[in-house]
Design a protein around this motif. Structure first.
Motif, mmCIF file in Angstrom:
data_model
loop_
_atom_site.group_PDB
_atom_site.id
_atom_site.type_symbol
_atom_site.label_atom_id
_atom_site.label_comp_id
_atom_site.label_asym_id
_atom_site.label_seq_id
_atom_site.Cartn_x
_atom_site.Cartn_y
_atom_site.Cartn_z
ATOM 1 N N PHE A 159 -3.182 0.119 -3.662
ATOM 2 C CA PHE A 159 -2.944 -1.118 -2.935
ATOM 3 C C PHE A 159 -2.025 -2.070 -3.687
ATOM 4 N N TYR A 178 -0.229 12.229 0.586
ATOM 5 C CA TYR A 178 -0.948 13.193 1.411
ATOM 6 C C TYR A 178 -0.381 14.587 1.159
ATOM 7 N N LEU A 235 -3.201 16.269 7.784
ATOM 8 C CA LEU A 235 -2.880 15.493 6.592
ATOM 9 C C LEU A 235 -4.162 15.141 5.849
ATOM 10 N N ALA A 239 -5.120 -3.011 10.382
ATOM 11 C CA ALA A 239 -4.270 -2.221 11.259
ATOM 12 C C ALA A 239 -3.746 -1.000 10.530
ATOM 13 N N ASN A 240 -3.116 -1.211 9.354
ATOM 14 C CA ASN A 240 -2.755 -0.105 8.473
ATOM 15 C C ASN A 240 -1.863 0.935 9.118
ATOM 16 N N GLU A 241 -0.846 0.502 9.863
ATOM 17 C CA GLU A 241 0.142 1.442 10.386
ATOM 18 C C GLU A 241 0.938 1.991 9.213
ATOM 19 N N GLN A 242 1.057 3.299 9.135
ATOM 20 C CA GLN A 242 1.682 3.927 7.982
ATOM 21 C C GLN A 242 3.054 4.484 8.321
ATOM 22 N N PHE A 243 3.944 4.428 7.317
ATOM 23 C CA PHE A 243 5.316 4.905 7.460
ATOM 24 C C PHE A 243 5.539 5.973 6.394
ATOM 25 N N PHE A 244 6.041 7.113 6.829
ATOM 26 C CA PHE A 244 6.091 8.285 5.970
ATOM 27 C C PHE A 244 7.484 8.565 5.425
ATOM 28 N N GLY A 245 7.515 9.099 4.205
ATOM 29 C CA GLY A 245 8.736 9.647 3.650
ATOM 30 C C GLY A 245 9.047 10.997 4.273
ATOM 31 N N PRO A 246 10.183 11.596 3.917
ATOM 32 C CA PRO A 246 10.620 12.852 4.537
ATOM 33 C C PRO A 246 9.841 14.081 4.082
ATOM 34 N N PHE A 285 3.528 14.435 1.495
ATOM 35 C CA PHE A 285 4.117 13.227 2.060
ATOM 36 C C PHE A 285 3.643 11.993 1.321
ATOM 37 N N ARG A 301 0.831 -1.197 0.000
ATOM 38 C CA ARG A 301 0.000 0.000 0.000
ATOM 39 C C ARG A 301 0.868 1.250 0.000
ATOM 40 N N TYR A 339 -4.407 6.872 -3.171
ATOM 41 C CA TYR A 339 -3.790 5.714 -2.567
ATOM 42 C C TYR A 339 -3.844 4.539 -3.536
#
Lengths: 115, 112
Positions: A50, A35, A43, A101-108, A90, A31, A48
């Motif tokens: 998948f 944003y 945000l 759960a969909n815990e998200q990890f962001f770029g800088p 982002f 995924r 998005y």
């Protein structure tokens, strides 16, 4: 090495120009998200995806388009930039195996200014 | 009504105190709840996830969830100046779990 990278990190452009923001990830996540963040608004989801064949509009997709070139790459384009698209952008990823759960990890982030 | 609401702050606490950050959400069938920390000019970083009613502790952080009241909170014990940041509450809407709505964030200042 960063797991989620974005290029460019900063960009100043003029009204009417086409702009592409790129995102790459090495986390192996299916995924991916784009944003934008504006002061006081938090945000907001633009698009998005998948997987490479799945693209979905978010809440503010007008004026934007995306391309999922590979599992690891997700690009955002502004077809004809306008000043109110000035924002911090982002890219984020999450693991499909997490299900809901969909815990998200962001770029800088990419700071975009449209003059 | 916003889907996820937070007090924008700033919330100011002295070093060593407990900082309490609150969030309410509107979608009753939401299943997953998150707290992200964002330093100025940086990207959001996930610090806590909670899925069941009650408390979840991780180091100095405790997340609290009350689904009946549609309320989630974050407690930071022994606050440090390095905790000064904006804290974003995020909620996965519905049961599908793929649409995450973020609150606008609460700014926290920890005074040395």
């Amino acid at each position: 090495d960063a797991d989620v990278t974005q290029t460019p990190r900063n960009r100043i452009t003029k009204t009417g120009k086409r702009i592409m923001l790129e995102c790459s990830q090495t986390k192996g996540h299916d995924r991916m998200y784009w944003y934008r963040q504006d002061p006081g608004l938090g945000l907001r989801l633009i698009y998005y995806s998948f997987d490479v064949k799945d693209i979905n509009k978010g809440e503010i997709s007008d004026g934007y388009s995306v391309s999922r070139q590979a599992q690891a790459k997700f690009s955002l384009s502004l077809e004809s930039a306008i000043p109110n698209q000035t924002a911090l952008y982002f890219c984020a990823t999450s693991d499909l195996r997490q299900g809901g759960a969909n815990e998200q990890f962001f770029g800088p982030g990419t700071r975009l200014t449209v003059l | 009504q916003k889907e996820v609401e937070q007090n924008s702050g700033p919330l100011s606490v002295p070093e060593g105190a407990i900082a309490s950050l609150n969030c309410t959400y509107s979608d009753r069938v939401s299943q997953s709840f998150f707290w992200y920390r964002q330093y100025s000019g940086k990207s959001p970083e996930l610090i806590m996830s909670i899925y069941s009613n009650g408390d979840k502790e991780d180091g100095r952080f405790t997340a609290q969830l009350n689904k009946a009241s549609q309320y989630v909170s974050l407690l930071i014990r022994d606050s440090q100046p390095s905790d000064s940041a904006t804290y974003l509450c995020a909620v996965n809407l519905g049961t599908g779990g793929f649409k995450t709505i973020f609150g606008a964030g609460t700014r926290l200042f920890v005074k040395a």
